[in-house]
Design an enzyme around this catalytic site. Structure first.
Site, PDB file in Angstrom:
ATOM      1  N   CYS A 129       0.540  -0.716  -0.535  1.00 18.57           N
ATOM      2  CA  CYS A 129      -0.090   0.553   0.040  1.00 18.57           C
ATOM      3  C   CYS A 129       0.966   1.080   0.110  1.00 18.57           C
ATOM      4  CB  CYS A 129      -0.838   0.204   1.079  1.00 18.57           C
ATOM      5  SG  CYS A 129      -2.236   1.575   1.250  1.00 18.57           S
ATOM      6  N   ASP A 180      -8.274  -2.454  -7.501  1.00 15.88           N
ATOM      7  CA  ASP A 180      -7.917  -1.535  -6.815  1.00 15.88           C
ATOM      8  C   ASP A 180      -7.857   0.115  -7.093  1.00 15.88           C
ATOM      9  OD1 ASP A 180      -6.279   0.237  -5.008  1.00 15.88           O
ATOM     10  OD2 ASP A 180      -4.052  -1.153  -5.369  1.00 15.88           O
ATOM     11  N   HIS A 224      -7.379  -3.868  -2.971  1.00 17.90           N
ATOM     12  CA  HIS A 224      -5.946  -3.062  -2.050  1.00 17.90           C
ATOM     13  C   HIS A 224      -6.453  -3.693  -0.755  1.00 17.90           C
ATOM     14  CE1 HIS A 224      -3.547   0.250  -1.307  1.00 17.90           C
ATOM     15  NE2 HIS A 224      -4.623   0.171  -0.572  1.00 17.90           N
TER      16      HIS A 224
END
Length: 253
Positions: A134, A189, A221
């Protein structure tokens, strides 16, 4: 392989970053790996991930990239983070996340982490590996760009905004990268669309960067994070195979 984990402090240009350090418990130096956190910060799950990398024969450092705002834990997190029901958590970490992605800040902090690796008797001489999730995927790519002489391999999993219309977008500096890269994108995502993935791949290819870019079908995600509601066991297992293969190629333990 038995590993040993401790907390350490890393002097930086802006203060002191607290970090989790884990390494094989054999009193020998091993190749270094820098593990960058996701948005939720350093916590037991990330320490367990670092331990798993250490078990493969690496000395792993997990810095608290939010250290300017305090030591870990900065916020109280539930045992299982429901990503769709944590507006209060996002309200707290949002400004921290934005501050942590300023390119000059990333560069300064990476210099401090790399200096620590260079000085540590637990780390072999030579370049290191980097992996991130991330937020950490962005930091991983930025570190490979900013320190091409020190980074041999960099992995980026479910990273967001690796391509943007900003003049400092990471993909615009692909020509500086010498490391081998791996990208594990989530196909669901919105922070890294198929168009952005294609643009990143084109920039890396044009720059002659050694890289592999894969889209994990059905993944969202955060799919590697087992303490969140976005976890996907199949995608996580695939991520571990890709990450350890990359490290073995670039930094044989």
């Amino acid at each position: 392989m038995t590993v040993h984990g401790i907390l350490v402090d890393i002097p930086t240009a802006d203060g002191t970053a607290d970090a989790y350090l884990t390494h094989p418990d054999d009193d020998r130096p091993h190749p270094g790996v820098l593990l960058y956190q996701d948005g939720f910060g350093v916590r037991p799950h990330l320490k367990a991930m670092a331990d798993r990398i250490a078990e493969a024969g690496y000395t792993v450092l997990v810095p608290n990239v939010y250290y300017r705002s305090g030591r870990v834990p900065l916020i109280e997190l539930p045992e299982l983070i429901d990503v769709d029901q944590c507006d209060e958590i996002f309200a707290t970490i949002g400004p921290l996340l934005v501050a942590a992605t300023v390119p000059d800040v990333v560069l300064r902090d990476a210099e401090a982490y790399l200096a620590w690796f260079a000085d540590s008797p637990l780390v072999t001489d030579g370049p290191i590996g980097v992996t991130g999730y991330c937020l950490g995927a962005y930091l991983s790519l930025r570190t490979a760009i900013g320190h091409p002489d020190r980074v041999a391999a960099a992995a980026c999993f479910h990273g967001g905004r690796l391509v943007s219309d900003r003049p400092d977008s990471p993909h615009l500096e692909a020509g500086r990268i010498t490391a081998e890269l791996y990208f594990g994108h989530a196909d669901q995502d919105p922070s890294m669309t198929s168009e952005q993935i294609a643009e990143l791949d084109e920039a890396l290819t044009a720059a002659g960067v050694r890289f592999r870019s894969e889209v994990y079908e059905g993944a969202t995600h955060g799919f590697t994070q087992a303490d969140t509601s976005r976890y996907d066991a199949v995608g996580d297992a695939r991520h571990w195979t890709a990450l350890l293969d990359l490290l073995k190629r670039a930094l044989p333990a």
